[in-house]
Scaffold this motif. Sequence first.
Motif, PDB file in Angstrom:
ATOM      1  N   CYS A   1      16.176 -31.238  69.286  1.00 44.30           N
ATOM      2  CA  CYS A   1      15.754 -30.110  68.451  1.00 44.30           C
ATOM      3  C   CYS A   1      15.558 -28.847  69.288  1.00 44.30           C
ATOM      4  N   LYS A   2      14.956 -29.002  70.458  1.00 40.45           N
ATOM      5  CA  LYS A   2      14.743 -27.842  71.325  1.00 40.45           C
ATOM      6  C   LYS A   2      16.071 -27.227  71.751  1.00 40.45           C
ATOM      7  N   LEU A   3      17.016 -28.079  72.106  1.00 43.83           N
ATOM      8  CA  LEU A   3      18.333 -27.599  72.524  1.00 43.83           C
ATOM      9  C   LEU A   3      19.029 -26.877  71.369  1.00 43.83           C
ATOM     10  N   ARG A   4      18.962 -27.489  70.183  1.00 45.48           N
ATOM     11  CA  ARG A   4      19.595 -26.910  68.989  1.00 45.48           C
ATOM     12  C   ARG A   4      18.944 -25.565  68.631  1.00 45.48           C
ATOM     13  N   LYS A   5      17.601 -25.535  68.604  1.00 37.64           N
ATOM     14  CA  LYS A   5      16.888 -24.315  68.223  1.00 37.64           C
ATOM     15  C   LYS A   5      17.126 -23.189  69.221  1.00 37.64           C
ATOM     16  N   ASN A   6      17.017 -23.488  70.510  1.00 33.96           N
ATOM     17  CA  ASN A   6      17.223 -22.449  71.526  1.00 33.96           C
ATOM     18  C   ASN A   6      18.629 -21.880  71.448  1.00 33.96           C
ATOM     19  N   GLY A   7      19.610 -22.751  71.198  1.00 34.03           N
ATOM     20  CA  GLY A   7      20.976 -22.282  71.059  1.00 34.03           C
ATOM     21  C   GLY A   7      21.152 -21.384  69.850  1.00 34.03           C
ATOM     22  N   TYR A   8      20.477 -21.745  68.756  1.00 36.69           N
ATOM     23  CA  TYR A   8      20.589 -20.942  67.530  1.00 36.69           C
ATOM     24  C   TYR A   8      19.945 -19.566  67.718  1.00 36.69           C
ATOM     25  N   VAL A   9      18.788 -19.536  68.365  1.00 38.30           N
ATOM     26  CA  VAL A   9      18.111 -18.267  68.632  1.00 38.30           C
ATOM     27  C   VAL A   9      18.999 -17.374  69.500  1.00 38.30           C
ATOM     28  N   ASP A  10      19.596 -17.938  70.529  1.00 36.35           N
ATOM     29  CA  ASP A  10      20.486 -17.159  71.404  1.00 36.35           C
ATOM     30  C   ASP A  10      21.703 -16.665  70.627  1.00 36.35           C
ATOM     31  N   PHE A  11      22.242 -17.515  69.758  1.00 37.95           N
ATOM     32  CA  PHE A  11      23.390 -17.124  68.939  1.00 37.95           C
ATOM     33  C   PHE A  11      23.015 -15.954  68.017  1.00 37.95           C
ATOM     34  N   LYS A  12      21.891 -16.077  67.329  1.00 45.79           N
ATOM     35  CA  LYS A  12      21.464 -15.025  66.401  1.00 45.79           C
ATOM     36  C   LYS A  12      21.212 -13.693  67.149  1.00 45.79           C
ATOM     37  N   ASN A  13      20.576 -13.789  68.299  1.00 48.58           N
ATOM     38  CA  ASN A  13      20.279 -12.587  69.073  1.00 48.58           C
ATOM     39  C   ASN A  13      21.532 -11.884  69.575  1.00 48.58           C
ATOM     40  N   LYS A  14      22.558 -12.670  69.864  1.00 47.27           N
ATOM     41  CA  LYS A  14      23.769 -12.120  70.465  1.00 47.27           C
ATOM     42  C   LYS A  14      24.795 -11.663  69.425  1.00 47.27           C
ATOM     43  N   TYR A  15      24.885 -12.415  68.313  1.00 45.85           N
ATOM     44  CA  TYR A  15      25.992 -12.166  67.382  1.00 45.85           C
ATOM     45  C   TYR A  15      25.582 -11.650  66.012  1.00 45.85           C
ATOM     46  N   LYS A  16      24.316 -11.748  65.661  1.00 51.32           N
ATOM     47  CA  LYS A  16      23.908 -11.372  64.299  1.00 51.32           C
ATOM     48  C   LYS A  16      22.966 -10.153  64.289  1.00 51.32           C
TER      49      LYS A  16
END
Length: 218
Positions: free
Chosen positions: A203-218
């Motif tokens: 979950c930590k890996l998934r969440k951290n990746g999603y936060v980084d994705f949102k910050n970079k691309y959205k």
Amino acid sequence: MNKDKAIVVFSGGQDSTTCLFWAKKRYKEVIAVSFDYNQKHKLELACAKDICKKHNIEHHILDLNLLNQLAPNSLTRQDISVDKNAPTEGLPNSFVDGRNLLFLTFVGIFAKQRDINAIVTGVSQSDFSGYPDCRDVFIKSLNVTLNLAMAYEFEILTPLMWINKEETWKLADDLGVLDIVKEETLTCYNGIKGNGCGECPACKLRKNGYVDFKNKYK
């Protein structure tokens, strides 16, 4: 050998679901194969079944209960809790000895019976949590072994091998399945669908990746 078909090793989690839709973009027909090894959280099989039914993908669940008997760990035993943090030495207790070896071998046998050579799996060396059977060297070695064992030209494809979780979310977005992956998959080691428990390593890996994705691309 049918070059228009592929088989995806499918758990119903983030990575394998992203790979499933990656394969759908590249092949006329995709078959998903999941495994029942009496895992602690059977909801992942329900997720896999639901996703395939919703998107009209042929789906098979193969019995691999012997793996549960051979390799007791936190994903197969109610009395073993998942490590919240990676151990300083050795493998995490969520590692199931031989799992990808057996999964890919059985899928190879399944594929050959259908004259299919492409096998897609969501393993990644970039965020493999120390699992030795997610490494590129293992996949390449097994690919050669399967070819030799069955006198057949398999091709094991690993779309996520060299990308991290942020880039995996980006790939799902590019494929137009971001919401499916976010809401309908199960990655959590504690068996909670979608965003999961938020505490286990997956979950930590998934969440951290999603936060980084949102910050970079959205």
